[in-house]
Design an enzyme around this catalytic site. Structure first.
Site, PDB file in Angstrom:
ATOM      1  CB  THR A  18      -1.336   0.161   0.902  1.00  0.00           C
ATOM      2  OG1 THR A  18      -1.797  -0.914   1.031  1.00  0.00           O
ATOM      3  CG2 THR A  18      -2.074   1.202   0.956  1.00  0.00           C
ATOM      4  CG  HIS A  26      -5.111  -6.232   4.702  1.00  0.00           C
ATOM      5  ND1 HIS A  26      -4.122  -7.208   4.532  1.00  0.00           N
ATOM      6  CD2 HIS A  26      -3.675  -5.495   4.092  1.00  0.00           C
ATOM      7  CE1 HIS A  26      -2.870  -7.011   4.989  1.00  0.00           C
ATOM      8  NE2 HIS A  26      -3.024  -5.321   4.005  1.00  0.00           N
ATOM      9  CG  ASP A  78      -4.039  -1.680  -1.870  1.00  0.00           C
ATOM     10  OD1 ASP A  78      -4.608  -2.904  -2.776  1.00  0.00           O
ATOM     11  OD2 ASP A  78      -3.613  -1.485  -1.068  1.00  0.00           O
TER      12      ASP A  78
HETATM   13  C1  GP9 Z   1      -2.428  -0.609   6.553  1.00  0.00           C
HETATM   14  C2  GP9 Z   1      -3.116  -0.631   5.107  1.00  0.00           C
HETATM   15  C3  GP9 Z   1      -2.186  -2.323   4.871  1.00  0.00           C
HETATM   16  O1  GP9 Z   1      -2.185   0.786   6.706  1.00  0.00           O
HETATM   17  O2  GP9 Z   1      -2.427   0.190   4.097  1.00  0.00           O
HETATM   18  O3  GP9 Z   1      -1.333  -1.748   3.910  1.00  0.00           O
HETATM   19  P1  GP9 Z   1      -0.844  -3.439   3.124  1.00  0.00           P
HETATM   20  O4  GP9 Z   1      -0.576  -4.780   4.251  1.00  0.00           O
HETATM   21  O5  GP9 Z   1      -1.628  -3.486   2.272  1.00  0.00           O
HETATM   22  O6  GP9 Z   1       0.729  -2.820   2.686  1.00  0.00           O
HETATM   23 MN    MN Z   2      -2.963  -2.761   0.498  1.00  0.00          MN
END
Ligand code: GP9
Ligand code: MN
Length: 639
Positions: free
Chosen positions: A295, A410, A469
């Site tokens: 992200t 996620h 993302d």
């Molecule tokens: C955490 C979210 C997830 O704040 O942005 O991050 P990731 O694990 O997808 O890099």
């Molecule tokens: Mn992410």
């Protein structure tokens, strides 16, 4: 005999034990480290041990007399490091890092209030040192003054190494890729100890400083020439189409393009998005370009139009670089800039780097009402997140640029029963099976968000930019993925699976004249595309992206692993594929001309980051004069 051996290290062991207990007590009392299960608590408890044994053990190499003094002085220094962290934490609820120590403005804030941050109880921290000194002075029997042989020292350090790897092993199972991927400071302290975290931070820092020190303004000339030679003409028809509007970017967690316009058991996976893209600019050949920073890398790319690093996350390796991020460019146009994300501000080092990007405000977890009921998996559910965000957005001065980062979709894709709007998939991959309901949930949350934007009166005068993302389903699930897509996942398909949605919705414009754009592009292109829509010229920027609405199309995108995609071909793992057939291309020349370009761009971008080269670039001076920029940096430092 054995007694004598033990006596040789008794003082050392007492010091270690005292410092170990003290560190753990401080973990529990002074820091807010979230513990989710017994294993995490156990890791937290044992994590100071290997470092303490290591550092105190150095005493074994010293003369008997000096050894005890060394142990006392070391205890004192470690206590001071703990105290510094405690005081810093009271103010910033974060751990100290080297860049932070050198961030003069941060320290300025702290400096004036440092005395008020120290509390009387802090002096209790020195109790164990007093005990040590008393033992040393009054109890000679505890003193370590027996000679230690080489063999014994070797055995001691073997034990230290075993302790360290035991700790690291547990930590890696609890948090895979801890050191390479997950850079949250709290996570590091929780898993490898505050002390090892400082060492880790120091290694990162020195590596980076070396590269920075070797760079000078000439390093940028070649890159500048490359970037300006590779400009594309803007599309005069779309340039300024969203002039003066609020910009609302939504980062869709782990959302890949393959779910769009797709059904599972007869039900649409993204019904809202499917409708929205019909009233938008919809980019169908668009790829994520993230590396280990996930992200955070996507954020870096979107705000800077530079590539992320091949190893580690820029957010952690170079947070105090000079950047020319979108917030800074938009400030010149009177925009307020913010990020809205319901997680700890230090996650991915966001709090520090957002300052470097020039953000006015970070609405982190503290801006939200988060409780058991409205949370799942990683935290606040997307639904309440969007709802509360809409409320927050009402108070942001307009025009604004704001980025919202979703969270529910996620890994491991946990979801409450009541939020499951479609079935799980049925395959051997639990991950892929669970992915569909969370994507579906996110889509529903988006629908709610648009409704709230309309209610808040923020819809008509804004432009909505939605993008995935990074991938959500890794190549480990190729078999199940193949089952779902009904085709074998070859390396060629694997690259195609890196496609993520990129949708630009301009109320009153794209709903009248929607467009599907098949130009090949990647996340670096988001910034020039969006800023051109706002009527802001970015041709003077050092950036690798292009306006994907440009008529003079570029049709090229490079992924962080060096794979690239053009209009007719895909290159990955050294093989050039024909895009139409998916077979290795007969004519290698279709890739060859791009191979150099792909390498070059990634390399240039790395040089910019590691060398902190943008400090030599002044976009506002007519000749981008490096010397003036240097002056500017100096001035900034002095003030
Ligand atoms: C955490 C979210 C997830 O704040 O942005 O991050 P990731 O694990 O997808 O890099
Ligand atoms: Mn992410």
């Amino acid at each position: 005999m054995r007694k004598k051996r033990l006596k040789a290290i008794s003082f050392l062991l007492i010091a270690t034990l005292l410092m170990w207990v003290k560190t753990y007590v401080i973990y529990k009392s002074s820091f807010n480290i979230k513990i989710e299960n017994f294993m995490q608590e156990f890791i937290l408890f044992i994590n100071p041990l290997s470092f303490l044994l290591f550092i105190f053990g150095i005493g074994l190499f010293l003369k008997e007399k000096n050894r005890n003094r060394y142990i006392i002085v070391t205890s004192f220094i470690l206590t001071f490091i703990l105290l510094a962290n405690i005081v810093f934490y009271r103010f910033y609820s974060d751990f100290l890092t080297i860049p932070v120590l050198f961030q003069t403005n941060n320290m300025g804030d702290l400096g004036s209030s440092i005395t008020s941050l120290i509390e009387p109880v802090d002096f209790l921290m020195f109790v164990d040192i007093i005990i040590l000194i008393w033992l040393y002075k009054k109890q000679p029997s505890f003193r370590t003054d027996v000679t230690v042989s080489r063999k014994e020292r070797a055995a001691y350090y073997l034990f230290v190494a075993a302790t360290f790897f035991f700790n690291l092993g547990l930590a890696e199972t609890e948090r895979p890729e801890l050191l390479t991927r997950s850079f949250d400071r709290e996570m590091l302290v929780k898993n490898i100890s505050l002390y090892n975290f400082h060492i880790y931070d120091g290694v990162l820092q020195s590596k980076q400083s070396a590269q920075r020190a070797l760079a000078d303004s000439n390093s940028l000339t070649e890159i500048e020439n490359y970037v300006s030679a590779n400009q594309t003409d803007r599309n005069e028809k779309t340039f300024g189409q969203a002039k003066g509007r609020n910009v609302i970017l939504v980062s869709l967690e782990s959302t890949q393009s393959f779910v769009i316009n797709e059904k599972l058991n007869g039900k649409e996976i993204t019904p809202f998005l499917n409708k929205l893209i019909k009233k938008s600019y919809n980019f169908t050949n668009f790829y994520h370009q993230t590396g280990q920073g996930k992200t955070s890398d996507s954020e870096f790319i979107v705000d800077n139009s530079l590539y992320p690093l091949g190893r580690g996350a820029v957010f952690f390796t170079n947070p105090s670089n000079e950047f020319t991020a979108t917030p800074e460019l938009l400030k010149d146009e009177g925009y307020h800039s913010s990020v809205i994300h319901a997680n700890n501000k230090s996650f991915w080092n966001r709090d520090l780097i957002y300052d470097s990007f020039g953000y006015d405000k970070f609405f982190d977890i503290k801006s939200f009402d988060v409780n058991e009921e409205n949370s799942v998996g990683w935290g606040l559910k997307d639904g309440p997140f969007f709802e509360q965000s809409a409320e927050l957005m009402k108070s942001i001065p307009q025009p604004f640029y704001t980025r919202l980062i979703t969270l529910t979709n996620h890994f491991p894709f946990d979801l409450d029963e009541e939020d499951k709007l479609i079935d799980e998939y049925d395959s051997k991959s639990k991950t892929l099976n669970k992915y569909f309901p969370t994507v579906r949930y996110q889509d529903e949350a988006l629908k709610l968000f648009f409704k709230k934007m309309k209610e808040a009166g923020l819809y008509d005068n804004s432009i909505f930019v939605l993008y995935g993302d990074h991938y959500g389903i890794s190549e480990n699930h190729n078999e199940a993925m193949g089952q779902f897509l009904n085709k074998e996942i070859t390396p060629f398909e694997e690259v195609q699976l890196q496609k993520v949605p990129f949708v630009v919705h301009i109320p009153g414009v794209t709903d009248q004249h929607p467009q599907e754009i098949d130009t090949v592009g990647g996340q670096v292109d988001i910034r020039p595309t969006v800023l051109n829509l706002l009527g802001i010229d970015t041709s003077k920027q050092i950036q690798f992206g292009h306006d994907l609405l440009s008529k003079d199309t570029n049709d090229f995108t490079v992924l962080r692993d060096g794979s690239f995609i053009t209009k007719d071909s895909i290159f990955t793992d050294g093989v050039c594929y024909n895009k139409e057939t998916g077979e290795p291309a007969d004519d290698k020349a279709v890739c060859q001309s791009y191979e150099e370009k792909a390498k070059q761009e990634l390399q240039f971008s790395d040089q910019i980051i590691y060398g902190d080269l943008l400090r030599f670039y002044d976009r506002n001076s007519p000749d981008h004069s490096p010397s003036k920029k240097e002056d500017k940096t100096e001035l900034k430092k002095a003030s």
